[in-house]
Scaffold this active site. Structure first.
Site, short mmCIF file in Angstrom:
data_model
loop_
_atom_site.label_atom_id
_atom_site.label_comp_id
_atom_site.label_asym_id
_atom_site.label_seq_id
_atom_site.Cartn_x
_atom_site.Cartn_y
_atom_site.Cartn_z
N GLY A 10 43.83 35.90 36.76
CA GLY A 10 44.87 35.31 37.58
C GLY A 10 45.79 36.34 38.21
O GLY A 10 46.34 36.10 39.28
N ASN A 12 44.98 40.12 37.81
CA ASN A 12 44.26 41.35 38.08
C ASN A 12 42.77 41.10 38.21
O ASN A 12 42.22 40.20 37.59
CB ASN A 12 44.49 42.37 36.95
CG ASN A 12 45.90 42.86 36.92
OD1 ASN A 12 46.34 43.57 37.82
ND2 ASN A 12 46.65 42.49 35.89
N ARG A 14 39.21 43.31 37.88
CA ARG A 14 38.66 44.56 37.37
C ARG A 14 37.15 44.56 37.59
O ARG A 14 36.49 43.55 37.36
CB ARG A 14 38.95 44.72 35.89
CG ARG A 14 40.41 44.85 35.57
CD ARG A 14 40.63 44.84 34.06
NE ARG A 14 42.01 45.05 33.71
CZ ARG A 14 42.90 44.07 33.55
NH1 ARG A 14 42.52 42.81 33.71
NH2 ARG A 14 44.14 44.34 33.24
N ASP A 106 34.98 33.77 31.42
CA ASP A 106 35.51 35.08 31.05
C ASP A 106 35.68 35.26 29.54
O ASP A 106 35.40 36.34 29.01
CB ASP A 106 36.83 35.37 31.78
CG ASP A 106 37.92 34.35 31.54
OD1 ASP A 106 37.67 33.28 30.95
OD2 ASP A 106 39.06 34.63 31.96
N GLY A 134 45.91 32.23 30.80
CA GLY A 134 45.55 30.97 30.15
C GLY A 134 45.09 31.25 28.73
O GLY A 134 45.19 32.37 28.23
N GLU A 155 36.62 25.99 24.49
CA GLU A 155 37.78 26.11 25.38
C GLU A 155 39.00 25.48 24.72
O GLU A 155 39.42 24.39 25.07
CB GLU A 155 37.49 25.46 26.74
CG GLU A 155 36.47 26.20 27.55
CD GLU A 155 36.88 27.63 27.86
OE1 GLU A 155 38.08 27.92 28.04
OE2 GLU A 155 35.99 28.49 27.90
#
Length: 167
Positions: A10, A12, A14, A106, A134, A155
């Protein structure tokens, strides 16, 4: 073997090129401020080209902070990226990058990484919780990533606890 890992966050973004388990090149920058899909996907493609120095066809895995329908490669819910729901992410990203592509949640990526190189190395089964923009999680059972029937297992930040609220 070379591959690219992309961590879409949200705040960054990479990108790292990995060869035989070692990071050999990487880049990081703030995620496009509007978090618009086309701007962010173009940003991923630009950083991937930068990290690979223009090498073609390096396979990549993109870790996405979303509920993903893995079979259809669609984002079902992306709380930190409004307007991406229902987006065919892999198809859209393939318009920017011509290389083998895998999408994964992720936190699942994080769990696999911890199992291979981190604190969970040597364990057959473990749970990883991620706390960032999150809350996410990944579960490995018997050295296999638990995805559930549609790729959305583990989750904990988005469990329905009752009532009409989505999470």
């Amino acid at each position: 073997m070379r591959s690219l890992g992309v961590d879409l966050g949200g705040h960054n973004l990479r990108v790292a090129m990995v060869e035989d388990g070692r990071i050999v090149e990487h880049a990081r920058e703030a995620t496009a401020s509007d978090r618009g899909m086309q701007a962010v996907l173009a940003q991923i493609a630009r950083l991937a080209r930068q990290v690979t120095a223009g090498a073609e066809g390096v396979p990549l895995c993109v870790g996405v902070p979303a509920f993903l329908d893995i079979q259809r490669e669609v984002a079902l819910r992306m709380p930190n990226f409004p307007g991406w729901e229902g987006a065919p992410l892999a198809a859209e990203l393939r318009r920017h990058i011509d290389a083998p592509l895998t999408l994964e949640n992720d936190a699942n990526c994080y769990a696999v990484g911890e199992g291979r190189f981190g604190a969970a190395r040597g364990y057959d089964s473990f749970v990883v919780l991620t706390l960032g923009t999150g809350i996410g999680g990944g579960i490995v059972l018997g050295r296999r990533l638990l995805r559930g029937s549609r790729g959305m297992a583990a989750e904990p930040g988005h469990l329905v606890m009752g009532g009409d609220a989505p999470c």
